[in-house]
Design a protein around this motif. Structure first.
Motif, PDB file in Angstrom:
ATOM      1  N   LEU A   1       0.855  -1.185   0.000  1.00  0.00           N
ATOM      2  CA  LEU A   1       0.000   0.000   0.000  1.00  0.00           C
ATOM      3  C   LEU A   1       0.896   1.242   0.000  1.00  0.00           C
ATOM      4  CD1 LEU A   1      -2.646  -0.953   2.739  1.00  0.00           C
ATOM      5  CD2 LEU A   1      -2.712  -1.461   0.288  1.00  0.00           C
ATOM      6  N   PHE A   2       0.563   2.228  -0.852  1.00  0.00           N
ATOM      7  CA  PHE A   2       1.353   3.442  -0.972  1.00  0.00           C
ATOM      8  C   PHE A   2       0.424   4.654  -0.951  1.00  0.00           C
ATOM      9  CE2 PHE A   2       3.515  -0.063  -3.013  1.00  0.00           C
ATOM     10  CZ  PHE A   2       4.796   0.016  -2.482  1.00  0.00           C
ATOM     11  N   VAL A   3       0.974   5.809  -0.582  1.00  0.00           N
ATOM     12  CA  VAL A   3       0.157   7.014  -0.472  1.00  0.00           C
ATOM     13  C   VAL A   3       0.949   8.216  -0.953  1.00  0.00           C
ATOM     14  CG1 VAL A   3       0.836   7.361   1.962  1.00  0.00           C
ATOM     15  CG2 VAL A   3      -1.258   8.439   1.081  1.00  0.00           C
ATOM     16  N   THR A   4       0.265   9.110  -1.666  1.00  0.00           N
ATOM     17  CA  THR A   4       0.869  10.358  -2.113  1.00  0.00           C
ATOM     18  C   THR A   4      -0.212  11.407  -2.315  1.00  0.00           C
ATOM     19  OG1 THR A   4       2.355  11.364  -3.746  1.00  0.00           O
ATOM     20  CG2 THR A   4       0.740   9.801  -4.587  1.00  0.00           C
ATOM     21  N   GLY A   5       0.205  12.640  -2.391  1.00  0.00           N
ATOM     22  CA  GLY A   5      -0.704  13.754  -2.650  1.00  0.00           C
ATOM     23  C   GLY A   5       0.088  15.038  -2.694  1.00  0.00           C
ATOM     24  N   GLY A   6      -0.467  16.061  -3.331  1.00  0.00           N
ATOM     25  CA  GLY A   6       0.227  17.323  -3.478  1.00  0.00           C
ATOM     26  C   GLY A   6      -0.521  18.469  -2.838  1.00  0.00           C
ATOM     27  N   SER A   7       0.207  19.432  -2.289  1.00  0.00           N
ATOM     28  CA  SER A   7      -0.356  20.612  -1.655  1.00  0.00           C
ATOM     29  C   SER A   7      -1.207  20.175  -0.458  1.00  0.00           C
ATOM     30  CB  SER A   7      -1.160  21.431  -2.676  1.00  0.00           C
ATOM     31  OG  SER A   7      -1.468  22.705  -2.167  1.00  0.00           O
ATOM     32  N   GLY A   8      -2.526  20.425  -0.492  1.00  0.00           N
ATOM     33  CA  GLY A   8      -3.367  19.916   0.582  1.00  0.00           C
ATOM     34  C   GLY A   8      -3.290  18.408   0.690  1.00  0.00           C
ATOM     35  N   GLY A   9      -3.080  17.742  -0.464  1.00  0.00           N
ATOM     36  CA  GLY A   9      -2.873  16.298  -0.448  1.00  0.00           C
ATOM     37  C   GLY A   9      -1.546  15.928   0.182  1.00  0.00           C
ATOM     38  N   GLY A  10      -0.560  16.826   0.082  1.00  0.00           N
ATOM     39  CA  GLY A  10       0.705  16.610   0.779  1.00  0.00           C
ATOM     40  C   GLY A  10       0.541  16.729   2.281  1.00  0.00           C
ATOM     41  N   VAL A  11      -0.290  17.685   2.707  1.00  0.00           N
ATOM     42  CA  VAL A  11      -0.614  17.809   4.129  1.00  0.00           C
ATOM     43  C   VAL A  11      -1.193  16.502   4.644  1.00  0.00           C
ATOM     44  CG1 VAL A  11      -2.040  19.012   5.821  1.00  0.00           C
ATOM     45  CG2 VAL A  11      -1.053  20.284   3.919  1.00  0.00           C
ATOM     46  N   LEU A  12      -2.185  15.973   3.919  1.00  0.00           N
ATOM     47  CA  LEU A  12      -2.867  14.766   4.371  1.00  0.00           C
ATOM     48  C   LEU A  12      -1.968  13.538   4.300  1.00  0.00           C
ATOM     49  CD1 LEU A  12      -6.374  15.533   2.923  1.00  0.00           C
ATOM     50  CD2 LEU A  12      -5.913  14.883   5.292  1.00  0.00           C
ATOM     51  N   THR A  13      -1.078  13.479   3.304  1.00  0.00           N
ATOM     52  CA  THR A  13      -0.139  12.358   3.249  1.00  0.00           C
ATOM     53  C   THR A  13       0.771  12.363   4.467  1.00  0.00           C
ATOM     54  OG1 THR A  13      -0.187  12.413   0.829  1.00  0.00           O
ATOM     55  CG2 THR A  13       1.625  11.234   1.853  1.00  0.00           C
ATOM     56  N   ALA A  14       1.310  13.535   4.809  1.00  0.00           N
ATOM     57  CA  ALA A  14       2.158  13.639   5.989  1.00  0.00           C
ATOM     58  C   ALA A  14       1.372  13.340   7.265  1.00  0.00           C
ATOM     59  CB  ALA A  14       2.779  15.037   6.057  1.00  0.00           C
ATOM     60  N   TRP A  15       0.124  13.756   7.295  1.00  0.00           N
ATOM     61  CA  TRP A  15      -0.743  13.503   8.456  1.00  0.00           C
ATOM     62  C   TRP A  15      -0.990  11.998   8.610  1.00  0.00           C
ATOM     63  CZ3 TRP A  15      -2.550  16.818  12.126  1.00  0.00           C
ATOM     64  CH2 TRP A  15      -3.615  16.390  12.926  1.00  0.00           C
ATOM     65  N   ILE A  16      -1.272  11.333   7.503  1.00  0.00           N
ATOM     66  CA  ILE A  16      -1.582   9.894   7.534  1.00  0.00           C
ATOM     67  C   ILE A  16      -0.420   9.084   8.090  1.00  0.00           C
ATOM     68  CG2 ILE A  16      -1.888   7.889   6.009  1.00  0.00           C
ATOM     69  CD1 ILE A  16      -3.736   9.710   4.291  1.00  0.00           C
ATOM     70  N   ILE A  17       0.794   9.365   7.611  1.00  0.00           N
ATOM     71  CA  ILE A  17       1.922   8.558   8.075  1.00  0.00           C
ATOM     72  C   ILE A  17       2.314   8.899   9.510  1.00  0.00           C
ATOM     73  CG2 ILE A  17       2.801   8.142   5.752  1.00  0.00           C
ATOM     74  CD1 ILE A  17       4.871  10.336   6.208  1.00  0.00           C
ATOM     75  N   GLY A  18       1.816  10.026  10.026  1.00  0.00           N
ATOM     76  CA  GLY A  18       1.992  10.330  11.441  1.00  0.00           C
ATOM     77  C   GLY A  18       0.952   9.671  12.313  1.00  0.00           C
ATOM     78  N   LYS A  19      -0.093   9.118  11.681  1.00  0.00           N
ATOM     79  CA  LYS A  19      -1.193   8.491  12.416  1.00  0.00           C
ATOM     80  C   LYS A  19      -1.185   6.968  12.322  1.00  0.00           C
ATOM     81  CE  LYS A  19      -3.216  12.267  13.877  1.00  0.00           C
ATOM     82  NZ  LYS A  19      -3.402  12.568  15.314  1.00  0.00           N
ATOM     83  N   ASN A  20      -0.586   6.405  11.245  1.00  0.00           N
ATOM     84  CA  ASN A  20      -0.536   4.950  11.132  1.00  0.00           C
ATOM     85  C   ASN A  20       0.678   4.538  10.303  1.00  0.00           C
ATOM     86  OD1 ASN A  20      -1.156   4.480   8.220  1.00  0.00           O
ATOM     87  ND2 ASN A  20      -3.159   5.344   8.723  1.00  0.00           N
ATOM     88  N   ASN A  21       0.959   3.231  10.309  1.00  0.00           N
ATOM     89  CA  ASN A  21       2.085   2.704   9.526  1.00  0.00           C
ATOM     90  C   ASN A  21       1.603   1.666   8.521  1.00  0.00           C
ATOM     91  OD1 ASN A  21       1.426   0.621  11.223  1.00  0.00           O
ATOM     92  ND2 ASN A  21       3.470   0.348  12.103  1.00  0.00           N
ATOM     93  N   ARG A  22       0.401   1.888   7.951  1.00  0.00           N
ATOM     94  CA  ARG A  22      -0.193   0.949   7.006  1.00  0.00           C
ATOM     95  C   ARG A  22       0.524   0.938   5.661  1.00  0.00           C
ATOM     96  NH1 ARG A  22      -6.607   1.420   6.468  1.00  0.00           N
ATOM     97  NH2 ARG A  22      -6.197  -0.524   5.348  1.00  0.00           N
ATOM     98  N   PHE A  23       1.189   2.028   5.320  1.00  0.00           N
ATOM     99  CA  PHE A  23       1.704   2.190   3.968  1.00  0.00           C
ATOM    100  C   PHE A  23       3.186   1.832   3.893  1.00  0.00           C
ATOM    101  CE2 PHE A  23      -2.055   4.772   4.303  1.00  0.00           C
ATOM    102  CZ  PHE A  23      -2.736   4.465   3.135  1.00  0.00           C
ATOM    103  N   SER A  24       3.562   1.184   2.797  1.00  0.00           N
ATOM    104  CA  SER A  24       4.944   0.757   2.610  1.00  0.00           C
ATOM    105  C   SER A  24       5.867   1.936   2.331  1.00  0.00           C
ATOM    106  CB  SER A  24       5.033  -0.246   1.457  1.00  0.00           C
ATOM    107  OG  SER A  24       4.284  -1.410   1.741  1.00  0.00           O
ATOM    108  N   ALA A  25       5.330   2.981   1.706  1.00  0.00           N
ATOM    109  CA  ALA A  25       6.109   4.187   1.424  1.00  0.00           C
ATOM    110  C   ALA A  25       5.147   5.322   1.107  1.00  0.00           C
ATOM    111  CB  ALA A  25       7.076   3.963   0.261  1.00  0.00           C
TER     112      ALA A  25
END
Length: 672
Positions: A528-552
């Motif tokens: 599982l991978f996650v990315t996003g830009g601008s506001g999506g970058g905010v949420l990507t950084a937020w997600i990896i601070g909340k869980n470790n579900r994603f490989s990168a």
């Protein structure tokens, strides 16, 4: 080339067909074309549109003007060459057009073309580029905006240097709140002013001399006045959303405001008879998301009426019908851009949908349209299978007039795009998204997965083409993109669910979407991978601070620290006023609680930061903070800097390719 030749088969008719299609490749981005700014003639017989293309050798974005009969016949170029031809506008009698072009040299000039002979000449030769051009009703005058530079005054006076001495450039003295802009760099002293010019040529006459930028002009019915939008209030830099509609007397240069309220009044449009003036805006409540309403009034500013009070969507790009009985407009609704019509009693209806295709990179909703005197519509048609083409609607009949990318897609297999919905684990609210599967998809196999998150956050993805998403699918990934709470196109209440709260509960919306796709049974949960830009970058950084579900993860052009961002971004008076209840030093806790940097100690996900080096919307210092923090925490991290790129990274085609290549390389590094 050899691979392509092997796929070609000749059939008896002599046409070429493809035995097998192959997935899209990154260099195909240079071959993508799209239609923008379609302008239908006043009589509805012809349409001029901007045909946008790229050049792989110069890494440039270019555009030419094309013309086609509204029945689809005689589609042919008006201009040609590696140049930028933009903003065509018909004269009221349909015999001439004006357009902007840099065809003669690097300067963008205003050109006039006679449609019977196709002869053209440059009306302007100024150092600055004209913009927002409007014909008067008589067809002999043009009004437009143009930047007028001023010499900046510096408090610092240096002594004269000795003859022949080589000193450094003098220090730059800044005393303005807004001193730089994304895509513009450090702002030059001066403002956009209004000019008029005869269609016979000559020197443009400057009508205004204001200390603020002025918006697009609109002529009064008698051609004696112009209407425009601007924020000319004292302290305008501290209230960026407080524009008014102004009346400008052409003969005297007198300016007076004809609206007066706290909020952004803009886009004045004069009715065919000149008896009404329409505009958009709202009463500012300092909310993060506020619906753009439609109003009409008499041209002197009296009898203001709100027409769209029951219409819970943002109204954009208003245009009167030929009889002055109502207005056309476009709006976003559940991931689709549509054309609506509203009469003077406030009754609305949808007259066209499936607009879009103007954003090649990510699947943002964006579109353009125009309308003839008889109500025939020309618009950009966009679907998940192609960027914007040209379509026309006459009554109930819709016809697609172009297929600009048919040559490319004849041998490229695109990933199928499927709309899905799910319930958020936070409050059960329905969330809309789109799942893209790889070409030659086999539901019995397990596929790696990418969650791709839009920016804004008050924006919307939709059922439109995306080169980035298709490149991910071509690399073998199932991709999910969606519109979590706060997205536009779902009404005021949905948009303001994140008011003074973002990015808290978008998180549950997105994680629930990941779960919904996994439940389909063909996702490899180890990849599982996650990315996003601008506001999506905010949420990507937020997600990896909340869980470790994603490989990168790839965090693109993010906000990491809200405290620094609101003081460092290119609109400092806006973000702290509308997105937070107080300034940072008045209540740091809300900034800290909503900043991904606060949770960096929880991150274990390998993370790449990716930002343009000239991004002044989410400056690269935000990425640098997170990168350094991750390194200090021992997290595998990398930083990718795109030289010369602003917040819109894809200002050059190779930048878009570089962005996608970087994301895929990082994910492949951690793909099992």
């Amino acid at each position: 080339m050899k691979k392509l030749l092997l796929l070609l088969l000749f059939v008896a008719s002599g046409n070429l067909v493809w035995a097998q299609k192959t997935p899209i490749e990154l260099t195909d981005f240079f071959d993508l074309e799209y239609v923008s700014d379609p302008q239908i003639s006043p009589d509805g017989d012809k349409i001029i549109y901007v045909r946008n293309f790229k050049d792989i050798m110069t890494d440039g974005n270019y555009s030419n003007l094309w013309i086609v009969n509204s029945d689809g016949t005689q589609n042919r170029p008006l201009t040609s060459g590696n140049q930028r031809d933009l903003s065509p506008r018909w004269s009221p009698d349909g015999k001439k057009i004006v357009f902007l072009s840099d065809r003669q040299d690097e300067k963008m000039k205003l050109f006039l073309m006679w449609m019977d002979t196709r002869e053209s000449f440059a009306l302007t030769n100024s150092a600055q580029s004209p913009g927002n051009v409007a014909w008067n009703h008589a067809g002999d005058q043009l009004a437009f905006t143009m930047f007028v530079p001023e010499k900046g005054q510096s408090l610092i006076q240096l002594p004269a240097k000795p003859e022949g001495a080589k000193w450094n450039e003098p220090p730059v003295y800044i005393d303005e709140l807004n001193y730089r802009g994304d895509g513009q760099g450090y702002l030059k002293s001066g403002n956009d002013q209004i000019f008029v010019l005869s269609t016979d040529g000559g020197t443009p006459r400057q009508l205004t001399f204001e200390d603020e930028d002025l918006g697009a002009p609109a002529w009064s019915a008698d051609d004696k006045k112009l209407y425009f939008s601007a924020n000319l209030h004292e302290g305008a830099d501290l209230e960026p959303n407080n524009s008014e509609i102004y009346e400008l007397q052409i003969a005297s240069g007198e300016i007076k405001a004809i609206t007066d309220r706290l909020g952004p009044d803009s886009g004045p449009a004069v009715s065919p008879k000149g008896d009404l003036l329409a505009f958009t805006g709202y009463d500012d409540q300092y909310l993060g998301y506020q619906i753009n309403e439609l109003y009409v009034m008499k041209p002197d500013g009296t009898n203001v009426r709100e027409l769209s009070g029951e219409f819970d969507r943002d109204i954009e790009n208003i245009k009167w019908d030929g009889k002055g009985k109502g207005l056309y407009f476009n709006f976003n609704d559940h991931g689709k851009t549509k054309i609506g019509y509203i009469d003077l009693q406030g009754n609305t209806k949808v007259v066209a949908d499936d607009l879009g295709g103007l954003s090649l990179g990510r699947p943002y909703n964006a579109a353009a349209f125009s309308v003839s005197n008889s109500g025939k519509l020309a618009y950009t048609l966009g679907t998940p299978l192609h960027p914007a083409d040209l379509a026309v609607k006459d009554g109930k009949h819709v016809k697609r007039l172009t297929s600009l990318n048919e040559d490319l897609f004849s041998y490229r297999e695109l990933g199928n795009v499927e709309e899905i919905t799910w319930k958020s684990s936070y409050d059960g609210r329905e969330i809309q998204g789109w799942m893209v599967i790889p070409p030659n998809f086999d539901p019995n196999k397990k596929y790696p997965f990418i969650l791709e998150i839009h920016g804004g956050p008050f924006a919307s993805y939709g059922s439109v083409f995306s080169a980035e998403i298709q490149a991910f699918a071509a690399a073998g990934y199932v991709v999910l993109y969606s519109n979590p709470r706060g997205s536009s196109g779902y009404g005021a209440e949905f948009g303001n669910l994140i008011h003074h709260d973002y990015p808290n509960h978008d998180y549950e919306d997105l994680m629930s979407g990941v779960d919904a796709v996994i439940e389909k049974g063909f996702i490899d949960e180890k990849n599982l991978f996650v990315t996003g830009g601008s506001g999506g970058g905010v949420l990507t950084a937020w997600i990896i601070g909340k869980n470790n579900r994603f490989s990168a993860a790839v965090v693109a052009k993010p906000v990491i620290n809200w405290y620094s961002f609101v003081l460092y971004a290119d609109n400092p008076a806006f973000f702290s006023k509308y997105w937070f209840p107080n300034k940072p030093w008045e209540d740091p806790s809300t900034y800290i609680e909503r900043s991904p940097i606060t949770y960096v100690g929880n991150v274990t996900t390998p993370t790449m930061l990716l930002t343009g080096e000239e991004d002044y919307r989410t400056p690269i210092a935000e990425s640098e903070q997170f990168y350094t923090a991750l390194k200090l925490e021992g997290v595998d991290a990398a930083m990718v800097r795109i030289p010369g790129a602003s917040h819109g990274i894809a200002n050059r085609p190779s930048n878009l390719i570089a962005k996608v290549a970087a994301i895929l390389a990082w994910f492949e590094k951690y793909r099992e």
